[in-house]
Scaffold this motif. Structure first.
Motif, PDB file in Angstrom:
ATOM      1  N   PRO A 172      -5.144  -2.714  -8.990  1.00 26.53           N
ATOM      2  CA  PRO A 172      -4.723  -3.254  -7.685  1.00 26.53           C
ATOM      3  C   PRO A 172      -5.855  -3.882  -6.887  1.00 26.53           C
ATOM      4  O   PRO A 172      -5.655  -4.902  -6.216  1.00 26.53           O
ATOM      5  N   GLU A 173      -7.072  -3.318  -6.977  1.00 27.04           N
ATOM      6  CA  GLU A 173      -8.173  -3.846  -6.175  1.00 27.04           C
ATOM      7  C   GLU A 173      -8.651  -5.224  -6.661  1.00 27.04           C
ATOM      8  O   GLU A 173      -9.426  -5.891  -5.967  1.00 27.04           O
ATOM      9  N   ALA A 174      -8.178  -5.658  -7.827  1.00 23.76           N
ATOM     10  CA  ALA A 174      -8.560  -6.978  -8.330  1.00 23.76           C
ATOM     11  C   ALA A 174      -7.794  -8.098  -7.647  1.00 23.76           C
ATOM     12  O   ALA A 174      -8.191  -9.264  -7.724  1.00 23.76           O
ATOM     13  N   CYS A 201     -16.359  -8.232  -1.970  1.00 19.76           N
ATOM     14  CA  CYS A 201     -16.635  -6.806  -2.204  1.00 19.76           C
ATOM     15  C   CYS A 201     -16.945  -6.561  -3.669  1.00 19.76           C
ATOM     16  O   CYS A 201     -16.374  -7.212  -4.524  1.00 19.76           O
ATOM     17  N   SER A 203       0.825  -1.211   0.000  1.00 16.93           N
ATOM     18  CA  SER A 203       0.000   0.000   0.000  1.00 16.93           C
ATOM     19  C   SER A 203       0.858   1.260   0.000  1.00 16.93           C
ATOM     20  O   SER A 203       0.381   2.350  -0.310  1.00 16.93           O
ATOM     21  N   THR A 245      -6.954 -10.100  -4.543  1.00 16.18           N
ATOM     22  CA  THR A 245      -7.590 -10.282  -3.238  1.00 16.18           C
ATOM     23  C   THR A 245      -6.652 -10.873  -2.204  1.00 16.18           C
ATOM     24  O   THR A 245      -6.647 -10.459  -1.046  1.00 16.18           O
ATOM     25  N   GLN A 299     -11.024  -3.766 -15.347  1.00 16.03           N
ATOM     26  CA  GLN A 299     -10.221  -4.237 -14.225  1.00 16.03           C
ATOM     27  C   GLN A 299      -8.966  -4.963 -14.700  1.00 16.03           C
ATOM     28  O   GLN A 299      -8.012  -5.091 -13.940  1.00 16.03           O
ATOM     29  N   LEU A 348      -5.728  -8.825   0.773  1.00 10.15           N
ATOM     30  CA  LEU A 348      -5.615  -7.422   0.372  1.00 10.15           C
ATOM     31  C   LEU A 348      -6.989  -6.789   0.208  1.00 10.15           C
ATOM     32  O   LEU A 348      -7.207  -5.643   0.585  1.00 10.15           O
ATOM     33  N   HIS A 349      -7.894  -7.542  -0.423  1.00 12.88           N
ATOM     34  CA  HIS A 349      -9.256  -7.037  -0.635  1.00 12.88           C
ATOM     35  C   HIS A 349     -10.212  -8.211  -0.439  1.00 12.88           C
ATOM     36  O   HIS A 349      -9.912  -9.327  -0.851  1.00 12.88           O
ATOM     37  N   ASP A 350     -11.351  -7.928   0.145  1.00 17.11           N
ATOM     38  CA  ASP A 350     -12.335  -8.980   0.412  1.00 17.11           C
ATOM     39  C   ASP A 350     -12.880  -9.519  -0.902  1.00 17.11           C
ATOM     40  O   ASP A 350     -13.290  -8.771  -1.775  1.00 17.11           O
ATOM     41  N   ARG A 363      -9.257   2.014 -15.224  1.00 16.19           N
ATOM     42  CA  ARG A 363     -10.534   2.457 -14.655  1.00 16.19           C
ATOM     43  C   ARG A 363     -11.262   3.419 -15.598  1.00 16.19           C
ATOM     44  O   ARG A 363     -12.489   3.378 -15.702  1.00 16.19           O
TER      45      ARG A 363
END
Length: 369
Positions: A212-214, A369, A94, A216, A192, A364-366, A187
């Motif tokens: 990055p949010e892809a 979500c 991060s 998990t 993605q 890193l990400h649920d 974006r």
């Protein structure tokens, strides 16, 4: 954050003995063996198996190796284990963007700093690919990016991609931007992920540039600690010890008469070795003689540790090992042990993946979500 377990992921077969396909101007592709590629047969030309015209083969015309690659199916991408290698143990961090921004601000002359450029370069999309591409990325960075002595980490990656937000088809890295895509550019286009034909690591395979949010969940392992006992076998151990004694003698005094280049070819080799800084020169003491001995050791190491690895990958591997040696590692056993450990990443992939899959997972990400 540490998860109790990694999501269930499918491992695709790992193969470093792969062949290649080369694209013709007619739009079709022709198979090419790794041996023929390495030998640059017919001055690096093969006939197209479809139209008969000559293809000048090489990286610029690499084609997708597997026309039925399951990575082409948007619905399957989340089910695969994807891979990445980095010198950062906490990839993807991060704090990376801020650290990258600081590095760029220091490196770029103040009069040329453009804020938007720094923001873009410090927020590039993240890249994942096959196991083979991740391992070959280490070798490329050792050879080409001055990271021969760097510590590398291998990451096993889980993705959560919306199938509707994956760009259709794939980009050819030779023809379309892929490696330098920013997360913002993805974006802005409602994406993605973008698939691309990797032409630098495991050429002909598919890699992904993802937001990055892809990503998990990840697992990681230090590539220097993946195992591979340093027992090289009796015959090879004897050869390594004999070479170490010869190398020590060469460093201690003038070269033996048999090591003095006498032919015009040997004199040229000596001058070339000196210019290129090949190891073993040690203050100008017979660099060509030392280079010949190192070459024989490398051949023996390759015969033992690179069985089943195609000729192009093996050549790139040996060049990476030579770069490390040129940067100071001159102890023969140390060189051989490192060679064996790095080679295990290629030939012991099932053991490495099993070790990696047993590591704690970092969320890193649920996924929901």
């Amino acid at each position: 954050m540490i998860a109790e377990s990694m999501p269930a992921l499918t491992e695709r077969p790992v193969d470093f003995a792969y062949a290649y396909r080369m694209r013709c101007a007619c739009g079709e592709a022709t198979d090419l063996s790794a041996d023929d590629y390495a030998d640059e047969i017919n001055e690096a030309h093969i006939p197209c198996s479809h139209c008969g015209d000559a293809i000048h083969f090489g990286r610029n015309v690499i084609a997708l190796r597997d026309r039925a690659d399951p990575g082409l199916n948007n619905e399957e991408l989340n089910g695969f284990a994807w891979y990445h290698t980095s010198t950062e143990p906490d990839w993807p961090s991060s704090t990376y963007a801020e650290r990258k921004r600081h590095t760029l601000a220091q490196a770029i002359p103040p009069m040329r700093v453009r804020e938007e450029s720094i923001v873009r370069l410090s927020n590039l999309a993240l890249h994942v690919g096959t196991y083979e591409a991740a391992i070959e990325n280490v070798l490329r960075r050792m050879r080409d990016q001055g990271e021969a002595n760097a510590k590398f980490f291998l990451f096993r990656v889980a993705l959560n991609l919306d199938p509707q937000r994956i760009e259709a088809g794939f980009r050819d890295e030779n023809l379309q931007p892929a490696a330098q895509l920013s997360a913002a550019e993805l974006r802005d286009h409602g994406l993605q992920a973008v698939r691309y034909l990797n032409v630098h690591e495991s050429p002909g395979s598919l890699s992904l540039a993802v937001a990055p949010e892809a990503i998990t969940t990840v697992q990681s392992v230090d590539l220097d600690s993946i195992g591979m006992p340093p027992d090289h076998g009796t015959q090879l151990n004897l050869q390594l010890d004999a070479f170490q004694r010869e190398l020590d003698q060469m460093r201690a005094g003038p070269p033996a008469p048999t090591d003095v280049p006498t032919s015009a070819l040997e004199r040229l080799q000596t001058r070339a070795a000196t210019r290129r800084g090949r190891p073993g020169g040690d203050g100008g003491v017979d660099p060509a003689g030392s280079w010949r001995r190192w070459s024989s050791v490398e051949s023996a190491l390759a015969d033992r540790y690179l069985q089943g690895v195609n000729a192009i990958v093996a050549r790139g591997f040996n060049r990476a090992m030579q770069c490390r040696r040129r940067r100071g590692d001159q102890d023969v056993r140390s060189v051989a042990d490192f060679y064996a450990t790095r080679a295990f990443g290629l030939t012991g992939s099932s053991e490495v993946i099993a070790q990696l899959a047993s590591q704690p997972a970092r969320v890193l990400h649920d996924h929901h979500c």
